[in-house]
Design a protein around this motif. Sequence first.
Motif, mmCIF file in Angstrom:
data_model
loop_
_atom_site.group_PDB
_atom_site.id
_atom_site.type_symbol
_atom_site.label_atom_id
_atom_site.label_comp_id
_atom_site.label_asym_id
_atom_site.label_seq_id
_atom_site.Cartn_x
_atom_site.Cartn_y
_atom_site.Cartn_z
ATOM 1 N N GLY A 242 -5.352 -2.251 -6.064
ATOM 2 C CA GLY A 242 -6.360 -2.449 -5.039
ATOM 3 C C GLY A 242 -6.364 -3.811 -4.372
ATOM 4 N N ILE A 243 -5.332 -4.623 -4.610
ATOM 5 C CA ILE A 243 -5.293 -5.941 -3.974
ATOM 6 C C ILE A 243 -4.796 -5.830 -2.530
ATOM 7 N N GLY A 244 -3.907 -4.886 -2.291
ATOM 8 C CA GLY A 244 -3.465 -4.614 -0.925
ATOM 9 C C GLY A 244 -2.373 -5.521 -0.407
ATOM 10 N N ILE A 245 -1.500 -6.004 -1.303
ATOM 11 C CA ILE A 245 -0.415 -6.892 -0.847
ATOM 12 C C ILE A 245 0.937 -6.425 -1.378
ATOM 13 N N GLY A 246 1.121 -5.144 -1.519
ATOM 14 C CA GLY A 246 2.395 -4.623 -1.996
ATOM 15 C C GLY A 246 3.521 -4.890 -1.014
ATOM 16 N N GLY A 247 4.761 -4.919 -1.527
ATOM 17 C CA GLY A 247 5.921 -5.078 -0.666
ATOM 18 C C GLY A 247 6.225 -6.504 -0.259
ATOM 19 N N ILE A 248 5.543 -7.470 -0.886
ATOM 20 C CA ILE A 248 5.772 -8.881 -0.565
ATOM 21 C C ILE A 248 6.463 -9.549 -1.745
#
Length: 374
Positions: A242-248
């Motif tokens: 739920g942090i919302g910063i995937g793919g970084i």
Amino acid sequence: MKKRVILGMSGGVDSSVAALLLKEAGYEVIGIFMKNWEEKDEYGVCTATEDANDARRVASQLNIPFYTINFEKEYWDRVFSYFLDEYKKGRTPNPDVMCNQEIKFNAFLDYALKLDADYIAMGHYARVKEIDGKYYLLRGIDKNKDQSYFLSRIDQKALSKTLFPIGHLTKKEVRKIAEEHNLYTAHKKDSTGICFIGERDDFDKFLDEYLLTKEGDIVNVDGGKIGRHTGLIHYTLGQRRGIGIGGIGTGEPWFVAGKDLKNNILYVAQGENHPALYSISLIGEPPKWIIGNAPDMPLKCTAKFRYRQKDIPVTVNILDNGELYIKYDYPVKAVTPGQVAVLYQDEICLGGSIIKSIEPLDEKYKFINPTWAY
């Protein structure tokens, strides 16, 4: 003359079997449902009403008196207000511990004593043992269900008047007893929600109904702004989802590592073993010792910093201001201010201290929790 026991009945299988066992043991049992929170779900149904009805059905099966008592004001004043205040401080509280301290083993106990009860009883997986006039809280026999963590801040007055009828049983045994006696709740699913607030699909939305939130920057502990958060109250240390910063970055998962309330920054670290996620000691608020006085210090014992956590070997000292300094034998991940550090000596629960601040594994990461004193 039979001893009178006032039993807290939640509408679940555990308190139902507790009622059965108390009656079979020859006590005069009176079942009481504590109504501490009322709110309808999306279908207009109040789950507290459903639970009360289930408890009433079991009481009728067992032919014991049953009543409902309203503790909503006490719950709001003593538990929910505390819950909200902790979130405002950027901490993650444990209202279940506070509910036991303030409602079940305080307000409910006082109410029961006015009814000339000899004891109160609960369907908790824990045990009480009296030694030389002192009452000790012991873990439940079922290690997977042991609830001593949540009972770690109750006092001698409460323990001396408390029975835990199922503390010597496993959950499997409790279910079997309920099935053998055809209790209405024998196959009822266990509740996993916050004490009397219930299970919620969108806990963030629930918090937003009571607390103001403000968006802010998500910052990598190793440098650089990488996103935006929806409000610091929505995050807790060690959180992954739920942090919302995937793919970084490297592609490894991101974890919440710290909060800066003053500047409204959420700090995150990449990789489940990142050193910013670990601490080596903590400061705890003045503790509640179950037997009423502190053990000899320094104290070598074990601790849990959250429910179901494996016991961690620690050394405890009391600071001049009454707070605890707890040093772990090895670094521990995601120790969270606002939660409770519960201390154990083998099977005995010694007491609990609310975690105030943590000391990071690597000093260079002190900046990620600037509002917490070291």
